[in-house]
Design a protein around this motif. Sequence first.
Motif, PDB file in Angstrom:
ATOM      1  N   ARG A  55       0.808  -1.109   0.148  1.00 44.17           N
ATOM      2  CA  ARG A  55       0.275   0.174   0.230  1.00 44.17           C
ATOM      3  C   ARG A  55       0.606   1.176   0.209  1.00 44.17           C
ATOM      4  N   ARG A  56       2.084   1.366   0.840  1.00 48.27           N
ATOM      5  CA  ARG A  56       2.865   2.338   0.977  1.00 48.27           C
ATOM      6  C   ARG A  56       3.634   2.860  -0.414  1.00 48.27           C
ATOM      7  N   VAL A  57       3.882   1.060  -0.937  1.00 46.64           N
ATOM      8  CA  VAL A  57       4.637   1.643  -2.348  1.00 46.64           C
ATOM      9  C   VAL A  57       3.952   2.075  -3.154  1.00 46.64           C
ATOM     10  N   ASP A  58       2.424   1.745  -2.986  1.00 53.07           N
ATOM     11  CA  ASP A  58       1.743   2.069  -4.288  1.00 53.07           C
ATOM     12  C   ASP A  58       1.338   3.756  -4.555  1.00 53.07           C
ATOM     13  N   TRP A  59       1.556   4.331  -2.784  1.00 50.95           N
ATOM     14  CA  TRP A  59       1.469   6.055  -2.471  1.00 50.95           C
ATOM     15  C   TRP A  59       2.707   6.187  -3.403  1.00 50.95           C
ATOM     16  N   LEU A  60       3.519   5.440  -2.987  1.00 52.95           N
ATOM     17  CA  LEU A  60       5.090   6.481  -3.509  1.00 52.95           C
ATOM     18  C   LEU A  60       4.788   5.928  -5.083  1.00 52.95           C
ATOM     19  N   VAL A  61       5.026   5.892  -5.478  1.00 47.12           N
ATOM     20  CA  VAL A  61       4.636   6.023  -6.897  1.00 47.12           C
ATOM     21  C   VAL A  61       3.998   6.496  -7.493  1.00 47.12           C
ATOM     22  N   ARG A  62       2.352   6.936  -7.019  1.00 50.22           N
ATOM     23  CA  ARG A  62       1.868   8.142  -7.278  1.00 50.22           C
ATOM     24  C   ARG A  62       2.128   8.993  -7.180  1.00 50.22           C
ATOM     25  N   CYS A  63       3.055   9.153  -6.289  1.00 50.69           N
ATOM     26  CA  CYS A  63       2.796  10.640  -5.668  1.00 50.69           C
ATOM     27  C   CYS A  63       4.354  10.609  -5.830  1.00 50.69           C
ATOM     28  N   ALA A  64       5.581   9.957  -6.254  1.00 50.87           N
ATOM     29  CA  ALA A  64       6.862  10.640  -6.527  1.00 50.87           C
ATOM     30  C   ALA A  64       7.007   9.869  -8.306  1.00 50.87           C
ATOM     31  N   ARG A  68      13.181   5.567  -7.350  1.00 49.50           N
ATOM     32  CA  ARG A  68      12.756   3.925  -7.470  1.00 49.50           C
ATOM     33  C   ARG A  68      12.330   4.110  -5.936  1.00 49.50           C
ATOM     34  N   ILE A  69      11.417   3.237  -6.051  1.00 51.47           N
ATOM     35  CA  ILE A  69      11.011   2.204  -4.697  1.00 51.47           C
ATOM     36  C   ILE A  69      10.913   1.303  -4.050  1.00 51.47           C
ATOM     37  N   VAL A  70      11.480   0.835  -3.839  1.00 58.53           N
ATOM     38  CA  VAL A  70      12.120  -0.451  -2.935  1.00 58.53           C
ATOM     39  C   VAL A  70      11.405  -0.828  -1.442  1.00 58.53           C
ATOM     40  N   VAL A  71      11.181  -2.136  -1.528  1.00 62.80           N
ATOM     41  CA  VAL A  71      10.865  -2.210   0.004  1.00 62.80           C
ATOM     42  C   VAL A  71      12.494  -3.122   0.405  1.00 62.80           C
ATOM     43  N   PRO A 151      -1.521  13.266   1.172  1.00 63.98           N
ATOM     44  CA  PRO A 151      -1.588  13.664   0.064  1.00 63.98           C
ATOM     45  C   PRO A 151      -2.718  12.674  -0.517  1.00 63.98           C
ATOM     46  N   VAL A 152      -3.330  13.303  -1.768  1.00 64.17           N
ATOM     47  CA  VAL A 152      -4.912  13.038  -2.335  1.00 64.17           C
ATOM     48  C   VAL A 152      -4.884  10.860  -2.363  1.00 64.17           C
ATOM     49  N   PRO A 153      -3.348  10.237  -2.410  1.00 64.24           N
ATOM     50  CA  PRO A 153      -4.256   8.724  -2.512  1.00 64.24           C
ATOM     51  C   PRO A 153      -4.200   8.525  -1.133  1.00 64.24           C
ATOM     52  N   VAL A 154      -3.615   9.200  -0.243  1.00 67.03           N
ATOM     53  CA  VAL A 154      -3.570   8.653   1.099  1.00 67.03           C
ATOM     54  C   VAL A 154      -5.320   8.690   1.652  1.00 67.03           C
ATOM     55  N   ARG A 155      -5.498  10.247   1.187  1.00 62.46           N
ATOM     56  CA  ARG A 155      -7.495  10.324   1.376  1.00 62.46           C
ATOM     57  C   ARG A 155      -7.785   8.984   0.886  1.00 62.46           C
ATOM     58  N   GLU A 156      -7.751   8.714  -0.458  1.00 65.73           N
ATOM     59  CA  GLU A 156      -8.742   8.007  -0.787  1.00 65.73           C
ATOM     60  C   GLU A 156      -8.708   6.734   0.068  1.00 65.73           C
ATOM     61  N   THR A 157      -7.637   6.163   0.879  1.00 66.87           N
ATOM     62  CA  THR A 157      -7.453   5.148   1.155  1.00 66.87           C
ATOM     63  C   THR A 157      -7.853   5.153   2.740  1.00 66.87           C
ATOM     64  N   PHE A 158      -7.869   5.937   3.183  1.00 68.98           N
ATOM     65  CA  PHE A 158      -8.483   6.065   4.946  1.00 68.98           C
ATOM     66  C   PHE A 158      -9.912   7.067   4.699  1.00 68.98           C
ATOM     67  N   THR A 159     -10.557   7.794   3.427  1.00 63.63           N
ATOM     68  CA  THR A 159     -11.468   8.243   3.904  1.00 63.63           C
ATOM     69  C   THR A 159     -12.762   6.781   3.852  1.00 63.63           C
ATOM     70  N   ARG A 160     -14.098   6.915   5.120  1.00 61.28           N
ATOM     71  CA  ARG A 160     -15.083   6.050   4.954  1.00 61.28           C
ATOM     72  C   ARG A 160     -15.980   6.295   5.136  1.00 61.28           C
ATOM     73  N   THR A 161     -17.385   6.085   4.511  1.00 66.06           N
ATOM     74  CA  THR A 161     -18.722   6.288   3.963  1.00 66.06           C
ATOM     75  C   THR A 161     -20.017   5.891   5.270  1.00 66.06           C
ATOM     76  N   VAL A 162     -20.260   6.889   5.738  1.00 68.06           N
ATOM     77  CA  VAL A 162     -21.942   6.292   6.894  1.00 68.06           C
ATOM     78  C   VAL A 162     -23.444   6.528   6.405  1.00 68.06           C
ATOM     79  N   ALA A 163     -23.499   5.632   5.759  1.00 67.65           N
ATOM     80  CA  ALA A 163     -25.160   5.902   5.722  1.00 67.65           C
ATOM     81  C   ALA A 163     -26.631   5.658   5.976  1.00 67.65           C
TER      82      ALA A 163
END
Length: 365
Positions: A55-64, A68-71, A151-163
């Motif tokens: 998940r963190r690699v995905d954020w980094l790739v989208r933001c930077a 090179r992103i490695v683990v 950043p936006v990609p991180v916000r997407e991960t943590f946004t929640r919906t209440v119906a």
Amino acid sequence: MTRRPARHVLVVGKFLPLHVGHLALLGHARDVAGADGVVTVVVGPRWDEPITPDRRVDWLVRCAPWARIVVAPETLPTSPAHAVDFWTPWVAALRRLAPHVTHVASSEGYGDELAARLDAVHVLFDPSRARHPVSGTLIRRDLWGHWASLPVPVRETFTRTVALVGGESVGKTTLAARLAAHYDTCWVPEYGRTYTTVGAWQEADWAEQGTGSGAAAWTADDAVRVGRAQALLVADARATARGLVITDTEQLTTAVWTEVAHVAVPATLWELQRAQPADLYLLLEPDLPWEDDGTRRFGAIDFRHWFTDRLRGHLERLGLPWVAIGGDGDARLGAAVAAIEGAKRRWFGDLARWDAALGSVAPLG
């Protein structure tokens, strides 16, 4: 033979979660690398971290995307206080993951030691966090409170919906607006109300619905159209919300109204519900006086309780997280806020608890 870059800048971090301070550091590393250089970002994971390395690699790739992103291997020690021979495995791993490093960019005290062991130059960046006074620790303790630092990609991960779900005149719209104001976020109106304000739904004799004696006031196509529209509006709201989207209905409510019309609930409506379930459902009890606003037609108390019970049955059948909300005015708002705060502890509790499990010594990264 591949030519080595003029500069190879290393950044090591947990990025748990990625925030604007990290992005500023990465931008600094990019400036140090220059047009002909390379930036390698090494994500240092720990076995018990509440956010996966992928998940963190995905954020980094989208933001930077220019880095090179490695683990790093998960077997690396956490900090010098937790391992007698801390630096040897780290240096070996970094030389393999980021060979021929010329510079180490960091905002941490360990940067000098790390750079020296890699025969590189340490370029310190904003160690006092004056430019961006935020840290992963602060964000983990209060994610929504530091929303602007994500950043936006991180916000997407943590946004929640209440119906909010319920029948007529149970205060869904009023409560949705008050919850949105309380959490400084947005709410999504009930599209079905807009759709049915005029037309057959209001004009037909409901006693005749489903008897075959005339045109249906509500059809399966209507249900799908309303359900799809509501899903689109919620998706749009999630893109701009401040961590939380309040929606003034959900496909479950549309399904029960379809049952009221003696129409089989179309499979497409259930598919829409499964594709975009809310993270929490607040089932509003019919304990408020029924008010005729010119569009409502079902004020009988027996019907109101039947409608609520039907929703409760679907929530249980589908295994959805829900809380019943009753009371009037501030009591109703207070009960809803308490339910959301309880859900927040379930959603983000692992983030807040992780620092306590980590201990007082800051790890590398």
